[in-house]
Enzyme design. Structure first.
Site, PDB file in Angstrom:
ATOM      1  N   CYS A   1       1.180  -1.152   0.130  1.00 45.95           N
ATOM      2  CA  CYS A   1       0.066  -0.165  -0.068  1.00 45.95           C
ATOM      3  C   CYS A   1       1.084   1.402   0.021  1.00 45.95           C
ATOM      4  O   CYS A   1       0.276   2.378  -0.476  1.00 45.95           O
ATOM      5  CB  CYS A   1      -1.029   0.098   1.257  1.00 45.95           C
ATOM      6  SG  CYS A   1      -2.082  -1.313   1.122  1.00 45.95           S
TER       7      CYS A   1
ATOM      8  N   HIS B   1      -8.926   4.089  -1.448  1.00 45.93           N
ATOM      9  CA  HIS B   1      -7.684   3.419  -1.370  1.00 45.93           C
ATOM     10  C   HIS B   1      -7.482   2.777  -2.588  1.00 45.93           C
ATOM     11  O   HIS B   1      -7.066   1.515  -2.663  1.00 45.93           O
ATOM     12  CB  HIS B   1      -7.387   2.633  -0.080  1.00 45.93           C
ATOM     13  CG  HIS B   1      -6.014   1.993   0.298  1.00 45.93           C
ATOM     14  ND1 HIS B   1      -5.121   2.378  -0.362  1.00 45.93           N
ATOM     15  CD2 HIS B   1      -5.945   1.026   0.934  1.00 45.93           C
ATOM     16  CE1 HIS B   1      -4.040   1.702   0.138  1.00 45.93           C
ATOM     17  NE2 HIS B   1      -4.657   0.721   0.864  1.00 45.93           N
TER      18      HIS B   1
ATOM     19  N   CYS C   1       0.374   1.922   6.765  1.00 46.98           N
ATOM     20  CA  CYS C   1       0.572   0.728   6.985  1.00 46.98           C
ATOM     21  C   CYS C   1       0.899  -0.096   5.608  1.00 46.98           C
ATOM     22  O   CYS C   1       0.107   0.287   4.628  1.00 46.98           O
ATOM     23  CB  CYS C   1      -0.665   0.024   7.948  1.00 46.98           C
ATOM     24  SG  CYS C   1      -2.141   0.263   7.256  1.00 46.98           S
TER      25      CYS C   1
END
Length: 385
Positions: free
Chosen positions: A97, A341, A371
């Site tokens: 991510c 996201h 994260c």
């Protein structure tokens, strides 16, 4: 070179992103190839900076699922799709991510080292066209000895989010309140025009982030079933949305920016990484923040705005509890629960939001952390110039 490598800094002179679309069939960007999605922000970037892309030494591009439409070095395909000169090279980065935040770190390091004079960093992800996990089809992500080391059959971010909620005693009501906050702040930022300058809408497409919902209540969220445990507290409403989007930034040195008539907006002050338990997976932003503050010599109160990726509501809430940061400085424009996201593009999307917010509000220092799968996190401190 305008200066020796030892006196070079890394500054961001422009940052732009697409509105984020819902990552599903019928989503605003679902018919757009991910290279074209990224090409749109590349073209918008050089148009706003008023530079010829031929001066770009390299493009460092984040992408989490480099298969199907995103295979074959998405960064290079994006450069070619933008119509940039063939001399402009590109590479694709995968740090889960945090991929496009890592692209910022690599780009800044290359500029400081003198390997680059100008670099474009960013990323894109089309989760509509390339579903999350598509690159694991027919194989295993982790060898058996890694699973044996941790006594698990596999690693799950959703299970990790539940573990975080349990460790920090975060109730479902508290998580849902935070999710409603994210939507409310994103809606307010949209309505006030606070996001307008950072956005580059695609022709005929959405002009604002598609995932923002208005009028939600604790009652409406209470009807959603837990996603990972039957008695759990994590569900679709307090988790990040599957999305499509892209963002890009132009990095150079302060001296080179001025020589080319460009105005530096922020300096990349500090860039660090941290790792933590890959089973819980989502706690490394706490360690990365502490490491960034120690390395920078700044305190938590010196930072005027924080972007902590809202993979799940438990992540920023646990981070807030551990760092002691002021709650009103956390994700002041909402976050991924409301906006979405788009994996490999999220680091660039968040940083574009942070840069514009710092400039609009005269905030000297901003910090971003995310994260990442495997129990990792990037943290970046920016300084307004």
């Amino acid at each position: 070179m305008s200066s020796t490598p030892y006196s070079r800094d890394a500054v961001i002179v422009e940052a732009v992103r697409t509105p984020v679309g819902r990552g599903k069939p019928g989503g605003a960007h679902s018919d757009v190839h991910p290279a074209d999605l990224g090409a749109h922000v590349l073209k918008a970037l050089v148009e706003r900076a008023a530079i010829d892309p031929v001066i770009v030494d390299d493009v460092i591009w984040g992408c989490v699922t480099p298969v199907m439409d995103q295979a074959g070095n998405l960064g290079r395909n994006t450069v070619l799709a933008a119509g940039w000169p063939e001399s402009v090279t590109a590479t694709t980065v995968d740090r889960a991510c945090g991929s496009s935040q890592q692209a910022v770190h690599f780009g800044a390091a290359g500029v400081v080292a003198g390997h680059y004079d100008f670099t474009v960093v960013g990323g894109a992800e089309s989760m509509s066209r390339v579903p999350m996990g598509s690159n694991r089809t027919g194989g295993r992500s982790h060898p058996q000895h890694v699973l044996d080391r941790y006594g698990v059959e596999g690693f799950s971010q959703g299970t990790g989010a539940e573990m975080v909620a349990q460790r920090w005693s975060l109730s479902r009501t508290r998580l849902d309140e935070y999710a409603l906050r994210s939507h409310a702040l994103a809606a307010a930022a949209t309505d006030s025009g606070a996001l307008d300058a950072q956005l580059a809408p695609l022709p005929g497409g959405i002009t604002h982030d598609e995932g923002v919902r208005r009028g939600g209540t604790l009652g409406s969220l209470a009807r959603l079933k837990p996603a990972f445990r039957q008695d759990g507290v994590i569900h679709a409403g307090n988790s990040s949305q599957i999305s499509d989007g892209a963002g890009a930034m132009l990095i150079t040195t302060g001296d080179l920016a001025r020589a080319h008539g460009l105005t530096p907006v922020v300096r990349v002050h500090t860039a660090v990484l941290a790792g933590d338990d890959p089973v819980v997976m989502l706690t490394a932003p706490v360690n990365a923040t502490a490491k960034a503050l120690k390395r920078s010599g700044l305190s938590i109160d010196d930072i005027g705005a924080f972007e902590v990726n809202e993979a799940f509501a438990s992540v920023p809430l646990a981070w807030l509890a551990e760092t002691g940061a002021k709650a009103e400085r956390l994700n002041p424009l909402g976050g991924a629960i409301a906006v979405g996201h788009p994996l490999g593009g999220s680091g660039a999307v968040l940083m574009t939001r942070l840069i514009h917010h710092m400039r609009d509000n005269g905030i000297r220092y901003g910090l971003q952390t995310m994260c990442e799968a495997g129990g990792m996190a990037n943290a970046t401190i920016l300084e307004l110039l």
